[in-house]
Structures are given as structure tokens and as C-alpha cells.
Scaffold this motif. Structure first.
Motif, PDB file in Angstrom:
ATOM      1  N   LEU C  71      54.363  38.660  36.297  1.00 41.85           N
ATOM      2  CA  LEU C  71      53.748  38.382  35.111  1.00 41.85           C
ATOM      3  C   LEU C  71      52.847  39.516  34.421  1.00 41.85           C
ATOM      4  O   LEU C  71      52.630  40.410  35.241  1.00 41.85           O
ATOM      5  N   ARG C  72      52.838  39.530  33.195  1.00 40.46           N
ATOM      6  CA  ARG C  72      51.680  40.522  32.647  1.00 40.46           C
ATOM      7  C   ARG C  72      50.714  39.698  32.074  1.00 40.46           C
ATOM      8  O   ARG C  72      50.779  38.738  31.561  1.00 40.46           O
ATOM      9  N   VAL C  73      49.428  40.197  32.587  1.00 42.73           N
ATOM     10  CA  VAL C  73      48.288  39.452  32.416  1.00 42.73           C
ATOM     11  C   VAL C  73      47.053  40.402  31.766  1.00 42.73           C
ATOM     12  O   VAL C  73      47.048  41.517  32.045  1.00 42.73           O
ATOM     13  N   MET C  74      46.185  39.512  30.903  1.00 41.70           N
ATOM     14  CA  MET C  74      44.738  40.412  30.692  1.00 41.70           C
ATOM     15  C   MET C  74      44.029  39.636  31.873  1.00 41.70           C
ATOM     16  O   MET C  74      43.840  38.731  31.680  1.00 41.70           O
ATOM     17  N   VAL C  75      43.311  40.747  32.076  1.00 41.25           N
ATOM     18  CA  VAL C  75      42.182  40.345  33.224  1.00 41.25           C
ATOM     19  C   VAL C  75      40.895  40.241  32.727  1.00 41.25           C
ATOM     20  O   VAL C  75      40.367  41.233  31.899  1.00 41.25           O
ATOM     21  N   VAL C  76      40.163  38.975  32.644  1.00 43.54           N
ATOM     22  CA  VAL C  76      39.105  38.586  31.991  1.00 43.54           C
ATOM     23  C   VAL C  76      38.134  38.111  33.051  1.00 43.54           C
ATOM     24  O   VAL C  76      38.211  37.652  34.159  1.00 43.54           O
ATOM     25  N   ASN C  77      36.594  38.355  32.505  1.00 48.35           N
ATOM     26  CA  ASN C  77      35.535  37.570  33.403  1.00 48.35           C
ATOM     27  C   ASN C  77      35.169  36.527  32.794  1.00 48.35           C
ATOM     28  O   ASN C  77      34.595  36.800  31.805  1.00 48.35           O
TER      29      ASN C  77
END
Lengths: 314, 314, 314, 314, 314, 314
Positions: C71-77
Motif C-alpha cells: 500500500l501507499r499511504v500518507m502518514v498523519v498524526n
């Protein structure tokens, strides 16, 4: 400052207004495709909820929980509750507001309560007990803490002055009971006055009520007992038997072990104190549930999960 | 003095013997047309019951609970228990006996336990904690009380030295646990050593174990917590956070509020201590039930009302 | 494969990364005007949550729970937790990954645990009991299941090897206790080794832990007791009294009936085992709560609903 | 032998009679200046108490619990209960009595119950379940034990044939329920028939009912479950899913864990069985309390401690 | 009207359909940047949920809870449940529908139940009891209420006719029990018929089931008891002892005080009634859980929070 | 009649005296070789125990429980309690005594209590409520019963006038609470006055307090609720909502269902009443325990089994 208070906001539905509020909770939540911010505000007239729907991540960094903010909001009616959609928000400058305008506090007259409280102390006949009470309550710093402290985090008397209000009520009930039952009035009144005193170590100070580490790990009964014991030890010749009975009053006032009593009441005074404490806490708890029911046509309050019931308003 | 000990009396069934015993209970009861006296005796080898059938009212005035008596008795077997029918009884003279012969005490070697205990203290690395422990346990007077104290009135470890024996076992289990779990060993060991220390204020001294007024009205957890806090306050710069965690260990060691914990365990050390304490108390309790089963052919102990079970001996 | 592990993802906040993860939960939820997919992922370094905000219905058909995905993901807090916004996702090909990289497992050395375990068996003196243990644990297929099995679904030791780790710890505590208390060491150790053995029938195998029908309808105590009884019956002349006591150890190890014990402990060994089991389960449970507190400045864990408390980290 | 039965003894008040009785309890007690013996007797018509006032120690060695004795007694009325003062007593010779005259047993017709029981088995449609039931209940030795066994030690159905009587009643209630509810009748009836079968391993045989070691340490639910599982394993191709559901019926029939259920009922059949079992046990328990009220003018039974109530007879 | 029923809607997934439904809940919720409306619908074939995503605030004012609406919806499958996305919605005109098509009701034949019920009354032999039952159940107005009333708000039998269905089942179980146990059949049957009668005062009438103020503040046991007592007082010479026992049946039928029994059962009839009531309520409750499991391949129901379990469907 | 009262008997130890007493319990017990009679006596100054050692069977037929007897007794000191050895005993003639001399009753001034009670009624402002109270309490026959009735069988206020005393105290506490809390004073006072009124139907009249059949099977809350409802129905236009709230006050005053409340308190008035009732009952219960401690040097009362504690007297 021409501030619209929480209690009046229902008059501004579907209007945009400017106001000041204190933030008690700030929580990022996920909506669809974007995040939003859920906020709890308060001023001295009560609490109100709000949301930042747009530009949440950026705006939420401009202020913190526990701060007073200046904000522009749209007032909306959501599920028969007034709610605020935040358009603009920023930290308020110290000269823009009085912090006392934002702290919920007892509706009773503090001076009157203070007078009543010290008159009760004056009525104590036992010199040692009177000395002990004066030593504690005439200490200006302690009195400031005591008279500002809430009596609970989220149930009865959870506002500035709540501890004083609750303590005075319990002491008055005990005073009345001392006419009816063959108790040692001096010990009973003293026990009532000191039973929750440890709460000044159990809660953090305002604006946001929370437990201290000491409150969570040790608790107000043990902290209050230890404090009183220390103070009594500073009084020359304080009678050990009296001290023992006062200590018992403090550590047994929750009545049953599963409710946090270290010991069950084993004196007639401890029995009276336990029920006086319960009566005041539960009755004022019910009263706050009733006050929270804002719809004047409602016949029942919201469900009271803690006690598994609704309260009838009819 | 040539005294026949309780453990050997079964050899004298249906004989009259002379001996010395300590009286732990004296109770007038009503029989038919006359009264009799029910007695509980003890010497260091164990307890035994007896009766004064004749001339009860007169004879019972010759001695009190807690005294050593000289007596002539008929040894009888009643319901598979050895029992004494008292023929003569009088208060013993101080020069006729050694009080230590009449006090049940730990079967473990007290010097060995003492050595083990102080070695554990020596293994503590935190200077403040070590200072605190030394301050308490190297005080000769306190040690005398601590090492003589029973750990309970009528369940596990109810004999001289029981508190030391129990405390050491709990500390050893905690020491072992500190290898297995990521705990602060120093705090855990200190908590183990001090968890029941308040019992020296909770029980009256021998020969007859009973609660003090303080024990009943305040209890050993609060008394022990207060004592340790006082001692720590006498140590310069004792770290407040360490003290808070040690206090939490003491007041939470009963594990659940309905079992007398002021707070439930909220640290990993408090969790370990609670189970170590339970394991030792319950296991030694079962062991004493087994020891009390004197009939070697029995497959089950008497019914254990406290825990609603029999213990299997097979 | 150059895979970014869950434990390192906090370093990639607000970046898009490509990685592989195992899906443990996939749930369609309703947002506003459209649906989205809520996902739980895991790799051997821990769990992480994510969402598919766009094109949810189509994308969620491309993979199933229990599968490894690329998977390709955006890492967010999000609320101080790292979270993944999924941009692309597809089922991974078998040759793209090692399944072992995605399964959380014990941090202890399995070989070492295995050695310790069999050394304990070797220390058993009773031939019948040793035979029984060898018959069970030297069976390669059973050992494979046993040493892979978790000890729980969602509380302590809920990872591959958790059952072995827990069983060994309980056995070691029992071994230590056998020095302190007059127990039958052989029976106690055997009971410890077998007390949770029925869990190999109670849980489905990885990657997703869940109850089997047998686990829910019958439960591991009865299944484990029945299995051991069957194995013992295959040993010639296995002493019935020993078997009965071993069975009692298994079916009573939960200690109290309301916690699932078929009988309360009625032997000294069963008493020790119960508390050893509790100590390990509760202590490791607290430890996992502490490990889950990822914010290094936090003084308290999240609220532990099961035990109605926070755990202090300070 | 011309034996006066217990039920007729009230006609002989203040007379001396000769009779035979079975001794169920013999206990030495202390009176004034001497001991006496307290005895519980029984014959098939019911229980009765007695005392040996004179020469107790000598006379009590002439017989044991569980034996039939010949005795001369004075019949007295003590607190509205008939009681026997024993003048002479000796062990009866085998040719002097029929043991069956001394064992309380079900008042129902055993042949009729047996017929009803096997007719219910015949009505089962599932071949595997019917095979299983026949395998167990057509085994002559097992049937002998099952049909003689009591269903409890001291509460409902505590007599010979009580287990059969209770089991049949529960099965009949389940049969009736199968008309009303969408249950699998075959599984429900089989569960009813086998739910307490393990009691044949839990109680010692008559004349004196007591728990076996297996009964105390393992208990009838697990023993019965294990026995049925063993029997089913001997039937070729017995469907595993059916077996699992039958096992669940047995181990969950106590309904709640604190009442000894290993699992709570998780099928509709297990729910029905639990309430059918309860209805029969509780109703017959109340019935026995009513039968025990011998004074025909009484409006209330003795206090039922187990359930904290009196039963109204009016 | 050509209405697609709830039970058939799964055939129209991803299609737009027109239909009529009754609204049982209407709740404004907040989504992202806008609000939406959550709806619960029902027709006689069951309940279904839906949402208004667009133009929520305007559309929600067009209808109220408790009304039948005409609506155009998109049928979607959400988490394996069929759900409706509302496109258009308006209040239906009275001539557009039959209200009876929208009320869930018992699946049993009401005439048959009515016949069975009155046949049971006819079988009563005690004239006073029969008079009392006829007085109550032959009153047309009361019968209408009784036979329409649900037996619960949200657990078993929560539909029109549920009270009659439950009452009849309990009465039939009691009738069967009267063959097995020495009960007063007339009193038992009457108690069964009247045990929940007070529910006609406890619930508001359909279409939306809710508690009346009287139901919440007083409750159906006291209301039913009072009603029956009033009716009996209108019968000349109704035997006071019979009335007392009938009253006891009503106020004790919950069995235990913590479950709302005013008194625990103190007669054999009250014991039988309590278990008959429980059996029917619990069994039908399980049955409704099973019916609610719409996925035919599921082996387990959803989690049953009330009883802390899943129900096995396999 | 020159009667020596129970309170003075301690002055006659070891003397024979003649006196009159009321018999509250007569029980045949078995001693050695003969029976004896255990007696409980009472006069208005308190209870005392006695025994007939000689000629028990003959003498016990000369009088019954509930009768006043003339008797010659030896006064003995048994276990620090005064006790009577009966030498002669016979039924007293009606002209030999005043029954009122033998009935324990409230120590408070009944006229004063009556005045206070009716003044409270006069202070009620709501006409309907005042009418209701007058209708009940001005009925001479009811007042006679109410003002004579005890408030309990064996715990607090178990003497003539106890119900009035308890009711008045609860009403006074509620009156005081009405100053402190925003309650409907009229409803609260009325609820206090009527909360235990049903006890006049729950207890048999003196001299021996026991439950009526109605008391055991139905109980005072339901009986009192029904009685008040009946009385209110006789008042034209009595407001239904007021009646409903008054009924709720009665049926909820026990506070928790497991303590016999039909419903938990759901109004602020019911909350106050519950704690006022508890405070008075528990405090007076403790007070009676203290009064029963006759040894002036005792520091603790006897063990209070009901509440699992001793009461401290120091």
C-alpha cells in the motif's frame, strides 16, 4: 468587554456573534476526507460545545485547553442543544478579560457561607477541637484553597466553591442531627468539616478540574486524615482518644468498603456523618441533573448512567 | 520444671497429669442445674481446650485470661480431639515457669530470617530507600515489635514472628518477580517490607492476640502509611515521587476496594506486591488448615468456612 | 523488500510512503454522503490504524482480513497517534513478503524458553508425571501449536508465543514457590505447565486471533482437562490419585467460580498455581498497557476499562 | 420382624418400644459431668433423632454409622418433634432385617419412571443421539447406579431414585418446551437426560450420602461431560458438531458462572435446559420443605436459610 | 398501494424504490460541514435503518416520529445490513396506507391464542378465581389493551400481541407443571395470567413503545397487583387468603429482589411461576437474537450485551 | 403490687425475689438426662432471660408465650448478664397487674411527639395533601394502631411507639432538608409521614412482635402504597400527578432494589427521603447497640453481625 454569556446564547440562533470563552477540551476528530476539532467551552454561566469544521489542523494550534479565547461563531441548534460553529478563534490577551468571568462557581453567597462556617466553629465547646479547626481554617492560604476547591470532578458540586458549599451543608445536617441523637456534637461537627478536606490535594486547581497524581494514587481520605493528624500533633496535649475518633470519622465517611471507606463506621458519629454526606451529595447530584435539563417542557432528564435511572421533572 | 507439652498429651489419655499452661480464654457456661467453665489453653507447641465441671464458680476466680496456671487434669479423648478435665487449678508463680514456653511462635529460625531480611535491605541500590528501610528496621525497639508481631488474629501466621515470616516471604517472592518483570526492584522490595508494618499498631501484644482500638478504628494500612511517611519526612530531600509510589504500594496492597484497599494497584510494582501478598497469605493459610488436621488417616480437613471449602489431604 | 516498519513510521509524518502490512480488521463505515473504510494493520513491530477515504467501496474488495497488502499511504498524526491515510492498496504476492515479518510475537528468545521449559520437565522426579509431560510436549505437532499459540485474545500475552511465555513464567514462579512452601513440586510444576494447555483448542491460529466454536462453547479448562486425562489414560498404571489432583489443578486455576473456575482450589498446590497464574497474567497485562503508552512524556496510561483504573508511568 | 416405622412413632409417646433403625450420624457430645451420644437414625419412612444419655462412652462403641441397629428406646416429644432416648442398642444381625426397609427412596413408581424414560429415548429421531443414549442407559450396571443415585446431598431429591426422578422431570419439561419453542428436540432431550449423569460419580452410594473425592475435586458437570464424550467417541462417525452442542448443554446447565456453570448457555436448547433444571430443583426443594413441616396447624415452614425465607403453608 | 416490504428489500440493492414506512426514530447528527438525519423505520415485517444525507435540516421538518411516510430511497448494503439512503420523504396521507401494515406484531394466530386463553380460564374450578379472571379478561376494553400490548420495550416479545403471547406461554408451562407438582392449579394459572397484566399501564401504546410515567415511577408489578386487588374487592366474599396468595404471585414473580421482586417467592406456586416466566422470557429472547441474525452463513449472533455472550447458530 | 423492675434486678444478685414478668419466648431444651426450659421475659424497663431447671416439663404447661406470670426466682450473674433461675411460676391473674407495665415502649413523650406530628401536618400548604394526611392520621383507630406500632422486629425502634418515633424523626429531617434543597416540601413531608405506614399491617400487635402473613407475603411498602392510594381515591379531584409522586416516595424509600425498593428514587424528594430514613434507622440502631452494652467499663459493644462490626464506646 461586551460579552454574550453562555446562558443567553439561545437567543442568537442562526446568527454569527463574537464572544470570549474558556476552552476546557480540544479534541481532533476525523470526519470525511478531512479532520475537524471538537471543543468544550465554559463561562461562569455554564458549558457549551462547539466545532471547527474548516481548516481544523491549522486553527487548533492557535490555543490550548485551559485558555480563554476570542472567537467568532455561528450559533446553531443541534438536537435541541445550542452549539457553536467556530469561524475564527484566537488566544485572548490577558487584558481582554477577567478570568473570574469564565469559571463556574457556586451560586451561593460565599461570604454568607464563610460566616456560617466560622459560627459553627465558634459553637464548638471542646477547646482542643476548636483549636484544631481554627488552626486549619483560619490559615489564609488553606482557606483560599478550601473555599475555591470543587467537591468532585464530574458529579455533584463540580465548581469553584463546591467543596465549601458541600462541607457546610453536611455540617449543618450534622448540627441538626446532634439535636436528635445522643452524639458528641463537637466531634461530629469537626468530622463533617474535615471529612473531604483532603480534596484540596486531590484536584488540580481551575480552570480545568482533574486529579493530581496524589489524588489518584493515594486519595483524599488518606491525605485528609494525614493532614489533620499532622495539625493535631502540633497542638500541645491534644487528647489521643479524640484524635483517634476524628480520624475514624474521616476514613470511614464513605460508609462501605466497596465505596472506598477504609473502615466501616464504628461510632454513632461516623454513622450520622456518612448519611449526612450521602444525602447532600446525592440530592445535589440529582439537582444538577435537573438543572442540566434545559428544555422546559421535558418531563424526564437525560439517562443518569451512574445510577441507572432517569429523574422525573413533572 | 518437668512440664508435659501439649503436643505430647495424646500419650496420657485417661490419666491424671500435672502441668502448666497459659489461659487464652475463660468462659462461664450454663450446664444442667449448675454452671461450668470452658477454657482455652496454649503452650508453644499448640492450643488445647479444657473444662472445669465441678465447683466452677469458685475455681474460676483463681486466675485470669492471659495468665499461666498450674493445674491437675484428666486427659480425655473427645470427638477425636484431646481435651482436659480440670481437677485443680491455680495461678502459677513467676519463678515456676518461663513465659517463652507458652507462646506459639514461628517454626522458622528467627536469626536466619533476620539475616535474610537485612541482606535484602543491603541489596537496595537507591540510597534514599535504603536509608528509609534502615531507619525503620535498625531501630531496636521497632524491630523487637516487628519481629514479635503476628501477621493476623485468626487466619494465616497468627503467632509470634508471623509478621516477620510473612513479610520476608512476600519480599522474597517480589525479589524473584523482579527478575521476571520490568519493575523498579528497590521500590518493590521496600513496599513488600513495609506493606504490613502497620500491624505492629494493629494488634495487642501477646500472650492473647487482639485488635487495638487503633487497629479497629483506623487499620494497619493507614497506620503503616502514616508511619512510613513520617519517617521519610525525617530524611533530608527524600524524593517526593518515590515516597508517593511507596505510599501507593502500602495503601493498595489489598488489591480490591471491597477487600480493604484504599486504591486499586495502579503501578506494576503494586500489582506484583498484591499477588505476592495473596500467594503467601493464602498458601500459608491452607498450610495451617492442613497442620490442624491431626488425624493422620483423614483425607479432608475440617470445613474452611472463610473460603467455603474443604482442603484435600490425600 | 525495503519495508518501513510500524515502529518507525512516526518518522514519516506528513509524507507518503510505500509499505507492506497485514490487515487484521476491515470495516465499512458511513461518513457524510459517502462511505469510508476503517482498517487495522499490524506487522511484527506492532499495530497501526488507517482509513480509505476515497473510492472506498471499490478498493475494499481488493483484499481481505488476514491478508498482507502492499500500500501507499500518507502518514498523519491524529490525536497523538500515528495513522495511515490509504492512497493505494492491493493484495501482496506471496513472493513479495515473509509472513513472519507481520506477526507480533513474543520478545523473548523462543529457544531459550524451550530449553528452560524442558529442563523443568527433566527436574520432575515422579516418573508417571514426567512421562505424561513428555508425551504431550515432545509431540512435535503439539509443541508447534503450543509454542505458537497466544495466551489471550485481547489482554495479556496476545501474540505468537504468548502461551509458552506465560506458561513458562507461571511454572518458574511455582518452582520458586516450591522452595518456600510444603508442596508436591512435581504435581505443581505439571499443573503449571498444563493449566492453559487447552488454549491451543480455544483460539484460531494466526494471523487473526479469535475463538473457535469449541473455545466459546466448552472453553480451555474443560478441553485441557479432557486432553490431559486422555493422555494419562494411555500411560500404563498412571496413578489415579495423581491424575485426580492434576485435573483439579487445571479446572480450579481461575480461583473463583465467578471467574470461571469449575471448582475453587482445594489443595495447597492449586492455591499456589492460582496466584502464580494471576500474578503473571496481571503483571504482564499492566506491562502491555505501559508499552502501549507511546507518548514518552505521559504520566498515565489510557484508562484501563477492564480494571477501572489508569496506570501511573511516573 | 414386627418393626415400628418412623412415621408411626408419634403414636408411642412416653412409651418404651423395641425397633430397628439405620444409624446415619453418631456424635459424642459433652453434657454436664459426663458425655452423651447424639444419633441420627433413618428408615424408609423418614429420619428421626435420638440420644444415649447413660453409659455413652461404652455403648457408642457397639455400632457404627451406616449400620442397622436393634434398640430399645423411650419415645419423647421434644420441641414438637418426636425423639428417642436410647436405653439399649446393638448392631443388628444380617438376618434380622432387610436393608431396603431403611433407605429413603423416591415415592414415585420406579418401573413407571423407567418406562417413561425409555419411551422418551425411543422418541428421539436422530440415530446418533439415540445410539448414544441407548449405549449409556441400556448398560445394566450404569442404569443400576443411575436409578439408585440421589440428585443431591441435602437439598432437593436427596434419596434413592432422586436422580432418575429429577432427570425424568427435567426431560419432560424439555419435551413440553419443544412444542412451544423452535428447538432441536433431540439434542434438548438428550441434554436433559445427561445433564446430571455425572452425579453417579459425585456421590458415594447409600446408606449415607456423601461426596466422593472426585465429586469434590472435579464435580459432576466435568465428570459427566467427560463420560459422555468418551461414549460418543466409541460410536462410529458421531457428528462432531452434535457432540459439541451436547457437551455445551451439560457444562452450561447451571446457567451462571457463579453457580458453577463452566460457560453460560449459548444455544436456545441450553437456555431451555437451564430453566427446566432450575424449575424442577427449586419446586421439589420447596415441596420437601413443606413435607418436613410435620405440625398440621403450622402456617409457615421452618426458616429456609439457603434461600433466606419461610414457605407459606396456608 | 403496491408496497415493497422490509423483508423483501434486500432484493433491491443499489436500486431506487418508492415505498411507505413508519418512522420510529428521527435524530439529527453532525457529519462534516453539514448535518444529516438518522432514521429508524419499521413495517410489520421488521425494522430497517436509513439516512437523509442531503438537505437534512429542511427535510426533517416534514414528518415526525410515529408517522407513516412515503419515500423514495436508494437501497444499499452497509456492513452486511440493508440500509436506505433517503432521496425524498413526506408524511403519508391517511388514505394512502393501512396502519396495521406498519406495526410489528406476534407471528402467532391471535384468535387461536385467544381461544386457548379462555379455555384455560374455563378449566379453573375455583368459582371466585374464575369470576375474577372473567371480570378482567372479558372486559372488552381491557382485553383490547391486553391483547395489543407488547411484553417488553427492547428485549423479548417487544411487539403487538407480545404480552398475550408471553402470558399464554407462561400459563401453559404452569398448566403442564401442575401435572408434575402438588400445586394449587387454579391459583397458579390465575397468577400466570395476571403476572404481567400491569404492563398495560407501563407502556405507551404503539406505534412507538415507551414507558409511561406510571411505568417508570411505580412499575407493572405494583400496578398489576393494585388493579387485581381492586377487581377482587368488587367480588362479593372473595376469600382474603386466596387474594393474598394471588397478590404474592404477582409481586414475587421476578424471583429475586435485585431483579425487582418485592418479595422472594414464598409459596410453591410462586416458585413455579417465577421459573415459567423466566424460561419463556429468556428462550424467546434468545430466539429473537437468532431471528435478527440475517446472514444465513453466520455461525454466531451479534454479541448479546445484556447477557454477555454470543448465541451459537451452528 | 410492689414489683421489682428488670432495670433494678442487678441489685438482688444471689437473692430470691418474687416478681411479675411478661413471657416473650418459652423453649424446651435438652440438658443432660433431663430437659430444661429457656425463657425470655420482658417488662417496660427491658428484657431479661431465665431458666427452669427443675420439673421443667410440668411447669412449662402452666403458662404461654405472651402471658404475664407471677414468679419466684433466684437472681444470678451469668457471663456478666443478670439471669433468673425460676423456682415457682404461674399465670398471673388479670387483677394482679397492669399490662402497660410490661410492654417496652418509646422513651420519648408520646403527647409531645403527637403534637409535633400534627403541627407538621398543619404546616402543609397543599390542600389535597393536607386533606389526605388528616384523613389518615385523624382517624382515631388508625392513629391508635400507628402510634402503638413498632418500626421493626429486631433492629431499630422495636418497641411500642417506635413507628411514630421513627416517622416523626424522618419527617423532621426532611423538614430541615426542605430548607436546604429545592424540593416540594409538602410532598416530601407527606412521603416521610407515610413511608412506613404499611407497617401497621406488617406486624402483629404486642405483646410479642411478629410478622403477619400479609407482612411476609406482600410487605409494608406495597401495603402502605395501596392504603394511601385508596384513601386518596376517596378525595374528590385529588391530583393524579401528586398521587403518583407520593406513591413513588413510598415504593422507592428503600433506595436500592436489592434492599427492597420497588423502584430506585427518581425524584429529588425520593432521594432526600431515602437518606433521611436511612440516617434515622441506622443511627438509632447503633444507639440501641450502645444501650444494650450494660457493662460501663466496656470499650466496644458485642459484635453487630448484621453490619459486620463492633461499635466503639470509648
Amino acid at each position: 468587554m461586551d460579552r454574550i454569556e453562555v446562558k443567553d446564547m439561545f437567543q442568537y440562533q442562526n446568527q454569527e456573534i463574537d464572544t470570549f470563552l474558556l476552552v476546557t477540551k480540544k479534541e481532533l476528530r476525523e470526519g470525511k476526507k478531512d479532520y475537524y476539532v471538537r471543543l468544550d467551552f465554559v463561562d461562569k454561566t455554564g458549558p457549551i460545545a462547539g466545532n471547527i469544521w474548516n481548516n481544523a489542523l491549522a486553527m487548533m494550534d492557535c490555543f490550548s485547553e485551559g485558555e480563554v479565547v476570542k472567537l467568532r461563531v455561528m450559533v446553531v441548534n443541534y438536537k435541541e442543544q445550542i452549539q457553536l460553529n467556530v469561524k475564527k478563534i484566537r488566544r485572548a490577551e490577558p487584558n481582554e478579560y477577567e478570568i473570574s468571568d469564565f469559571i463556574p462557581k457556586t451560586k451561593k453567597d460565599v461570604n454568607q457561607m464563610s460566616d456560617d462556617f466560622f459560627k459553627l466553629i465558634d459553637s464548638i465547646k471542646d477547646d482542643f477541637i476548636k483549636q484544631l479547626l481554627n488552626k486549619i481554617f483560619e490559615d489564609k492560604e488553606l482557606w483560599a484553597k478550601f473555599s475555591q476547591c470543587p467537591a468532585a470532578k464530574s458529579w455533584h458540586h463540580n465548581y469553584v466553591g463546591g467543596l465549601l458549599e458541600h462541607t457546610l451543608s453536611v455540617a449543618k445536617i450534622c448540627d441538626f442531627a446532634s439535636i436528635m441523637y445522643p452524639v458528641n456534637r463537637d466531634e461530629l461537627i469537626a468530622g463533617a468539616m474535615l471529612h473531604d478536606f483532603g480534596k484540596i490535594f486531590e484536584y488540580n486547581s481551575f480552570p480545568v478540574i482533574d486529579f493530581t497524581d496524589y489524588g489518584r494514587l493515594i486519595g483524599h481520605t488518606v491525605l485528609g486524615d494525614q493532614f489533620m493528624t499532622q495539625k493535631a500533633s502540633e497542638i500541645n496535649l491534644f487528647p489521643p482518644n479524640t484524635l483517634m475518633k476524628l480520624r475514624h470519622l474521616i476514613i470511614s465517611h464513605h460508609g462501605e468498603m466497596e465505596k472506598g471507606a477504609v473502615k466501616v463506621p464504628q461510632t454513632i458519629e461516623a454513622t450520622v456523618l456518612h448519611f449526612a454526606d450521602n444525602m447532600d451529595a446525592q440530592t445535589m447530584g440529582v439537582n444538577q441533573l435537573r438543572d442540566a435539563a434545559t428544555d422546559p417542557s421535558a418531563k424526564w432528564t437525560e439517562f443518569d448512567k451512574l445510577n441507572n435511572r432517569y429523574i422525573y421533572l413533572g
